[in-house]
Design an enzyme around this catalytic site. Structure first.
Site, mmCIF file in Angstrom:
data_model
loop_
_atom_site.group_PDB
_atom_site.id
_atom_site.type_symbol
_atom_site.label_atom_id
_atom_site.label_comp_id
_atom_site.label_asym_id
_atom_site.label_seq_id
_atom_site.Cartn_x
_atom_site.Cartn_y
_atom_site.Cartn_z
ATOM 1 N N CYS A 53 -50.665 -16.832 16.868
ATOM 2 C CA CYS A 53 -50.467 -16.059 17.971
ATOM 3 C C CYS A 53 -49.642 -17.225 18.564
ATOM 4 C CB CYS A 53 -51.690 -16.081 18.382
ATOM 5 S SG CYS A 53 -51.680 -15.066 19.911
ATOM 6 N N CYS A 56 -51.609 -17.779 22.170
ATOM 7 C CA CYS A 56 -52.333 -18.425 21.600
ATOM 8 C C CYS A 56 -52.439 -19.470 21.395
ATOM 9 C CB CYS A 56 -53.992 -17.862 22.392
ATOM 10 S SG CYS A 56 -54.685 -17.016 21.227
ATOM 11 N N CYS A 101 -54.811 -10.494 17.978
ATOM 12 C CA CYS A 101 -55.774 -11.968 17.975
ATOM 13 C C CYS A 101 -56.656 -11.462 18.899
ATOM 14 C CB CYS A 101 -54.992 -12.454 18.915
ATOM 15 S SG CYS A 101 -55.620 -14.387 18.785
ATOM 16 N N CYS A 104 -56.965 -14.030 21.720
ATOM 17 C CA CYS A 104 -56.888 -13.998 23.003
ATOM 18 C C CYS A 104 -56.442 -12.216 23.701
ATOM 19 C CB CYS A 104 -55.118 -14.538 23.715
ATOM 20 S SG CYS A 104 -53.609 -13.817 22.485
ATOM 21 N N CYS A 124 -49.357 -4.787 9.463
ATOM 22 C CA CYS A 124 -47.902 -4.522 9.845
ATOM 23 C C CYS A 124 -47.731 -5.051 10.518
ATOM 24 C CB CYS A 124 -47.814 -3.143 9.828
ATOM 25 S SG CYS A 124 -45.625 -2.598 10.401
#
Ligand code: ZN
Length: 136
Positions: A53, A56, A101, A104, A124
């Site tokens: 991510c 984070c 995510c 976060c 996607c």
């Protein structure tokens, strides 16, 4: 109409995210924007490693689950265990499954049921919402 009942290990104010992320990352991760197809360098990333991510650093996808979907966005058939969460997105008069995510809450992309085996799922993703860490 997104529900705000989910809580995340990492919670920051809008101002903090705006400061930490670059404008393109901020628009996707925090404002559910979508990058233009074919713009992410991660589309052609084929080395072994992990996609994390951009907000984070949480590990999201292993490179072994990446496949060429032809859509112009990095696509995967499975996330790492407990790496992502989903919500139903009813914007644009369609019902789609939004992917974010798990740590976060940053928006990553959508998942569609037309992916390859073994899962049949197509995650996607926006490349700008992720960073690639190659296997050391
Ligand atoms: Zn995150």
């Amino acid at each position: 109409m997104s529900t705000k009942t989910e809580t995340f290990a990492i919670e920051k104010s809008d101002a903090e995210w705006r400061q930490q992320l670059d404008p393109a990352q901020y628009q996707v991760l925090r404002k559910h924007s979508t990058e233009r197809a074919g713009t992410s360098p991660l589309n052609v990333e084929k080395r072994p490693g992990t996609f994390v991510c951009a907000g984070c650093g949480e590990k999201l996808f292993d490179a072994s689950t990446k496949f060429e979907s032809g859509t112009g966005w990095p696509s995967f058939w499975a996330p790492l265990p407990e790496a992502v969460g989903t919500t139903t997105d009813r914007s644009f008069f369609m019902s789609r499954t939004e992917v974010h995510c798990a740590k976060c809450g940053g928006h990553l992309g959508h998942v569609f049921p037309d992916g390859p085996q073994p899962t049949g799922q197509r995650y996607c993703m926006n490349g700008v919402a992720m960073k690639f860490e190659d296997k050391k």
